[in-house]
Structures are given as structure tokens and as C-alpha cells.
Design an enzyme around this catalytic site. Structure first.
Site, short mmCIF file in Angstrom:
data_model
loop_
_atom_site.label_atom_id
_atom_site.label_comp_id
_atom_site.label_asym_id
_atom_site.label_seq_id
_atom_site.Cartn_x
_atom_site.Cartn_y
_atom_site.Cartn_z
N ASP A 32 -2.17 -3.64 -7.39
CA ASP A 32 -1.01 -4.53 -7.38
C ASP A 32 -0.55 -4.63 -5.92
O ASP A 32 -0.93 -3.81 -5.09
CB ASP A 32 0.09 -3.92 -8.26
N LYS A 33 0.24 -5.65 -5.60
CA LYS A 33 0.70 -5.81 -4.22
C LYS A 33 2.06 -5.18 -3.99
O LYS A 33 2.20 -4.19 -3.27
CB LYS A 33 0.76 -7.31 -3.83
#
Length: 682
Positions: A313-314
Site C-alpha cells: 500500500d502507499k
């Protein structure tokens, strides 16, 4: 009733009592204390550990048609008792019980996360009927009802805005770091937070059809797909049992000595094999804990070593998830960047919008004197306006400025910020655009080096995020990830994980938000950021990074690889000892008692080999985390291209000790929606 008794006898307390009886029997043997067979202390071990083990073996055989390792141990125990070797019977029963406890400890997994996720669902809503407000329970809301959502309230059901504008924090659903501006006609999701401005919505879906409920269902479904791992000894028991029986019977028939056949059964018991996996996993979990990594599942540690694809995920994972001013661009030759920041901060001073607070916070950090605004007005989802010493100021998006007849001709600058994944705010003074301010999330300092190390180990890395694709591509390029998927909702992240698995990939997912929980559950191994990550994500994951140190991912891979090697080495050791002991038993060099001792020595050797894993060193960049008290420290930090030196009285959270005694302490100073990284030397 029988199952309850079995569980009680197989429990830790009764296994300890059982071991005490066996220890007394060993002491009697060492000091030559002779007792009648019916008074042998090992009977206590046989009763406490042997009976439930015999019940378990027969239950698996009759009910489940499953030939397990417990069956072979039960046969050896019964055969030993038939020839009067009570100690040998108790020894194999106790080793089996100990192995079962160790296995249970390594595969336990917390399931409180689903409860936490369910608690996110709003309980009440504010319904509007004939202009009057009434508070009702969510289950009383009907499709088409008009609901009012005030600032700071959660959206009770999925709906469509019919009146008002605002900004909503949708991170629970999408993981986006920026609040999303909403206006009439836009869709809103259940469980998201209204940040700014009252809105009225029309309910479009309820209860089981809401977006949040679908997220809950995804986590439930993913959790149910996780099957428990059988012990490796149980997997091999299908052929171990008949082979052991054949060798024992042939040995008895050929030699005419039943004792040799029973000895074969005793030494053939796969107790060392049973201990091979859980002891190595316990040692590895203990070591990981020293380095600030919580591994909740032995199965996850085993699986991690064989993974070839890591999905990130960012927001909050590769980045800090906090907005900070990244660009101050003055378009007026008479105004410096500092002037522009002062004008903007003055106008945003009374605003509650997260972007406004980030700008004001940045102005305070660089010690700009912020004026008190006059005639301040805010327009939810659009911008703000005020009068200060410079004149009439407008701060907001392009639509807001256009509505106030201000000509905008800065498309190139706006496009540049957009391609860099940044939010942009336009500033106008006295009817003329004078500048732009860009705000961005901050990439973790060790994200790129971590990705590079994973690539060096032969792993593929992928980015899945709810942020728009341009933002995702910009941040992925900064850390070295080439495969990117943006604009993903939770179920779309889950679909991507499942597609990767269907393509033959072994997948590890690393994330931090509620929206990552289904993907964390569905992946082969889920890793959550422990400090900033949501409780739901942490509970859904198999591994949690307690210090949010993403740089520990390569260490985890190396630890898992070493754990797998230790498990295989333990299996080889146990099988070798068993093979030698079987030959000695057939030749009459061992009897049931000495065979049990050799059998026990093999188990001890396996445990000692696993224990060596606890202190093994894997990575110079990963240090033991310790706790330190308050101290006075010198620090420096990099801020928008300039270095600032200062002294600060801080509370040190994590201390990293190096071999030469110098302490490098990494901490974070938190301000509203901004995070400054500092390195302390003491």
C-alpha cells in the site's frame, strides 16, 4: 464432555504436571530406586498425557479417517505398556503433548480485528423530515431518506449529496491521504468522516448492502479461507505408521524377541519431527520480537520464506501518511515565497480544513508572523477568503476562483503538481492570481533502500493504492516500484491479490489501513504497520512492524529463509537419529528404555539447534530496539531545502544500539499533519 477432558489434560498446566511425574521416574532410574511396576511414577505421565493422546488418535482415525502421527505414538505407548515398559510409554506420550502445546502457541491468531471493524459502523443518523431533525438508529433508515451529516460526524449509510458541499476523509475505504471534496450529486460512503461543512444526503443503500458492510464481509470471507497448517509429522504419518509396524513385526518374527519390535516402535515415534517446526518458529518469533516485529503466526513465518511477490500500500506504508507543504510558488515578482506563505497562512488561519492546517503549521515552523484575518468567509469544498494587510485574498481551487471572476492561466504549473501526486491550492490577491502552494505526502526515508534490497533478493514488488494513478506512479517511481495499480477500492485490492495468487504468485501484502484488511487477510502473508496502522489492519495481518520500520521487510525475508533452513535441518537430524536407532533396535543394541532415552536425546538436539536461531545476526542495518528515558539532545533536520540546527528536550521512544556503543536514535516529532524526521546523537 470427552473433548473437554482431553483439552484440559493436553493443556499447559497438566503437561507440566505430567513432565514432573516423568522427571521423578528418571530420578528413580538414575539412583536405582526400584518400585513395583504399578507404582512407577511414569504412570502419572501415561494417564495425563497418554490417555488424551490415545483418544485424539482414535478420534482422527474413526471420525476423520485420518492417520496421524498421534496414532503411531499411541501404538508405541500401548506396546510398551504391554511388555511392562511404563517409562518408555510415558516418555513418548509426554513428548507428543509438549509438541502439541508448542504448535498451538505458534499458530494462534488474534481475531479481534473483525470486531473493531464492525465497531466502525455508525449506530445513529440524523434524519430530516419536513425541515425537522430527528436522531434515529441506523436500522430505521430507509432508502430515499434525507440525512444531515455535520462536521466531525461519520456517514451512517451510503448516499448521494443533495445539499451542501464538504470534504470527506475516505481513508477508511480508499486509503487516500487527502480528504476528498464533495458537492451535490457526489457519492458518499458509509463510515467515512465529514471533515468540513454540513451536507444533506439521500440514502441509496442500507445495512448489508453498504460499502462498509461489504468491507466487513470481505474480511470475514478472507478469514474463513485460512486453513490451519497440519504438522509436518502428520503429513508424513500416512506412510510412517505402516512402515513402523512392518519393521516392528518383521523384527519380532525374525528375532523372536517382542522387545525388539516394541523398541522399534518407540524409536520410530516422530517426536523430534513434531518438535522440528514449532521450536524453530518459536525461536524465530522470539528474535523478531527483539527487533520490534510481532509475528502472530508460525504458518506466516514458514510461508514468508517462499514468497516471490511483495505488494505494498502507499499511504502510511511507503509514505508517512501526513501532508506537508512541498512547494511554495510565487507568480508575482514583487512577492517572495515567504510573502506568499504569509498571505496564505493568514487567510487559512481560521479554517478547519486539513490542507489549511498543514499550511498554517508550515508557516509557524519557519517562524512567519501570521496576521489575524478580517471578514473571513469559508466555502466548504471550495476555499476561503479574507482581508489582510495585503488586500482581499482568495485561497482555494480553480472552480472557487472562477466563481469569483478571477482569471486563471497557470495550467502548466497545476499539471506539474498533479503529475507529482501533489494537492494544489491557488492564491489570488485583489483579483489576480499570485501563486500556488503544493502539498504532498512524505516518502519514508528507508522505503527506496528497502525496495532495492528486496529486488536484490529476487523479489517482485507491486504498488496497490486508493490514490489516483498519477499520484501512485509518482511515488512508485521515487521508491523504485515499476508495477502500479491506482484508484482501487478495498474489494479491488482483494481482487488484485487473488489474481496474483491465481497466476501462481506467492504474495505478501504490506499495508496499514482499514481498507487494506481484506487484502491482508487474503494474501499468503499480511504485514501491517503497527504504530500508525489501524487496529483492524494489525489484527487482520499475520505480522506487525511495531516501530513502523518498513526497512525491516528484507530482514523478515532473511529470518524466514533461515527458519526454513533450520526446520529442514531439524527434520534431517531427527530422521537420521531415528534411522540409526531403528537399526540398533533391530540388532538388539537398544531396549525400550534406552531407546526412549535416545529418542529423547534426539528431541533435545532438535530443540537446541532451533534455539541457536534466536541469537543469529541477519542484517547490520537492523538493530535491537530498547527503551530510553527523557534526555537533552542535539538534532538537525532538513526542511524545504534548508538546514536548521536547534536543541530540544525530547522523549526518546526507540533507541538503536550499535556495536561500538554509539547510540543513533530515530524519532519523529509530530505536528498537525506534518512529521519531521530527526536523528539524535548522544
Amino acid at each position: 464432555m470427552i473433548d473437554e477432558i482431553t483439552d484440559f489434560l493436553f493443556g499447559l498446566k497438566m503437561t507440566i504436571v505430567s513432565g514432573i511425574f516423568l522427571l521423578i521416574a528418571v530420578i528413580f532410574m538414575i539412583f536405582g530406586v526400584n518400585t513395583p511396576i504399578y507404582l512407577n511414577p511414569a504412570w502419572g505421565t501415561v494417564i495425563i498425557s497418554g490417555i488424551p493422546m490415545l483418544t485424539l488418535a482414535m478420534s482422527r482415525l474413526i471420525r476423520e479417517k485420518w492417520i496421524s502421527s498421534a496414532l503411531l505414538i499411541a501404538i508405541a505407548m500401548v506396546a510398551s505398556l504391554l511388555i511392562g515398559e511404563v517409562f518408555a510409554a510415558g516418555e513418548v506420550a509426554w513428548i507428543m503433548a509438549l509438541g502439541a502445546i508448542l504448535e498451538d502457541w505458534t499458530v494462534e491468531r488474534a481475531k479481534k480485528g473483525l470486531k473493531n471493524l464492525i465497531n466502525l459502523t455508525p449506530r445513529t443518523g440524523r434524519r430530516i423530515i419536513n425541515g425537522n431533525e430527528e436522531m434515529i438508529f441506523v436500522n430505521e433508515i430507509k432508502i430515499g431518506d434525507i440525512l444531515r451529516i455535520l462536521p466531525g460526524e461519520s456517514v451512517p449509510v451510503d448516499g448521494e449529496i443533495v445539499r451542501g458541499t464538504s470534504s470527506l476523509d475516505q481513508s477508511i475505504m480508499t486509503g487516500e491521504s487527502l480528504p476528498i471534496d464533495k458537492e451535490v450529486g457526489d457519492e458518499v460512503f458509509c463510515g467515512t468522516m465529514n471533515m468540513y461543512g454540513a451536507i444533506d444526503i439521500k440514502a441509496t443503500s442500507l445495512d448489508e448492502n453498504s460499502s462498509l458492510q461489504k468491507l466487513i464481509d470481505l474480511v470475514k470471507a478472507a478469514d474463513e479461507k485460512q486453513a490451519p497448517t497440519q504438522r509436518i509429522a502428520d503429513k508424513w504419518a500416512t506412510w510412517l505408521v505402516p512402515v513402523a509396524l512392518i519393521i516392528a513385526v518383521v523384527s519380532w518374527i525374525v528375532t523372536g524377541n517382542i522387545e525388539r519390535g516394541v523398541t522399534v516402535l518407540v524409536v520410530f515415534c516422530p517426536c523430534a519431527l513434531i518438535l522440528a517446526t514449532p521450536t524453530a518458529i518459536m525461536a524465530a518469533i522470539g528474535q523478531a520480537t527483539k527487533y520490534g516485529v510481532l509475528i502472530k503466526s508460525g504458518e506466516a513465518l514458514e510461508t514468508l520464506g517462499g514468497l516471490n511477490t511483495l505488494v505494498f500500500d502507499k499511504t502510511g506504508t511507503l509514505t508517512y501518511g501526513n501532508l506537508e507543504v512541498s512547494d511554495v510558488i510565487s507568480l508575482n515578482e514583487h512577492l517572495t515565497d515567504e510573502d506568499l506563505l504569509k498571505i496564505t497562512a493568514s487567510c487559512e488561519k481560521l479554517s478547519e480544513h486539513p490542507l489549511a492546517k498543514a499550511i498554517v503549521n508550515n508557516a509557524n515552523e519557519v517562524k512567519i508572523q501570521i496576521e489575524e484575518p478580517e471578514e473571513f468567509k469559508m466555502y466548504p469544498g471550495k476555499g476561503v477568503t479574507c482581508i489582510n494587510s495585503y488586500g482581499r485574498v482568495y485561497v482555494g481551487n480553480s472552480k472557487f476562483l472562477s466563481e469569483n471572476n478571477i482569471h486563471i492561466n497557470i495550467d502548466s504549473q497545476l499539471d506539474k503538481l498533479k503529475h507529482e501526486g501533489k494537492a494544489s491550492i491557488i492564491i489570488a490577491l485583489n483579483g489576480e492570481v499570485i501563486g500556488l502552494i503544493g502539498l504532498s505526502d512524505v516518502v519514508r526515508e528507508d522505503s527506496k533502500s528497502m525496495i532495492d534490497k528486496l529486488h536484490d533478493l529476487g523479489n517482485e514488488t507491486i504498488l496497490l493504492t486508493g490514490d489516483n494513478t498519477e499520484t501512485a506512479n509518482y511515488f512508485a517511481a521515487k521508491v523504485g516500484i515499476s508495477r502500479v495499480y491506482g484508484n482501487l477500492l478495498p474489494h479491488e485490492k482483494l481482487d488484485r491479490i487473488e489474481k496474483l495468487k491465481n497466476d501462481g504468485k506467492n504474495v505478501c501484502m504490506i499495508g496499514d489501513g482499514v481498507n487494506d484488511a481484506p487484502a491482508l487477510k487474503t494474501s499468503d502473508v499480511g504485514v501491517a504497520m503497527g504504530s500508525v496502522g489501524s487496529d483492524v489492519a494489525i489484527e487482520a495481518a499475520d505480522i506487525a512492524l511495531l516501530g513502523d520500520d518498513i526497512g525491516k521487510i528484507p530482514y523478515l525475508k532473511k529470518l524466514s529463509n533461515s527458519t526454513l533452513f533450520t526446520i529442514k535441518a531439524n527434520i534431517a537430524i531427527s530422521m537420521t537419529i531415528n534411522a540409526v536407532a531403528i537399526v540398533c533396535s533391530v540388532l538388539g543394541l537398544l531396549n525400550p528404555v534406552t531407546g526412549a532415552i535416545v529418542h529423547n536425546a534426539g528431541s533435545c538436539l532438535v530443540v537446541l539447534n532451533a534455539a541457536l536461531l534466536y541469537d543469529r545476526h541477519f542484517d547490520d542495518s537492523v538493530k535491537i530496539m530498547d527503551t530510553e528515558s527523557v534526555e537533552h539532545s542535539h538534532y538537525h533536520f532538513h526542511n524545504d531545502g534548508e538546514h536548521t540546527h536547534s536543541h530540544d528536550h525530547v522523549h526518546i521512544i526507540n533507541e538503536i544500539r550499535t556495536d561500538n556503543g554509539i547510540k543513533h536514535i530515530h524519532a519523529h516529532k509530530h505536528a498537525f499533519r506534518r512529521q519531521i524526521c530527526k536523528t539524535y546523537h548522544s
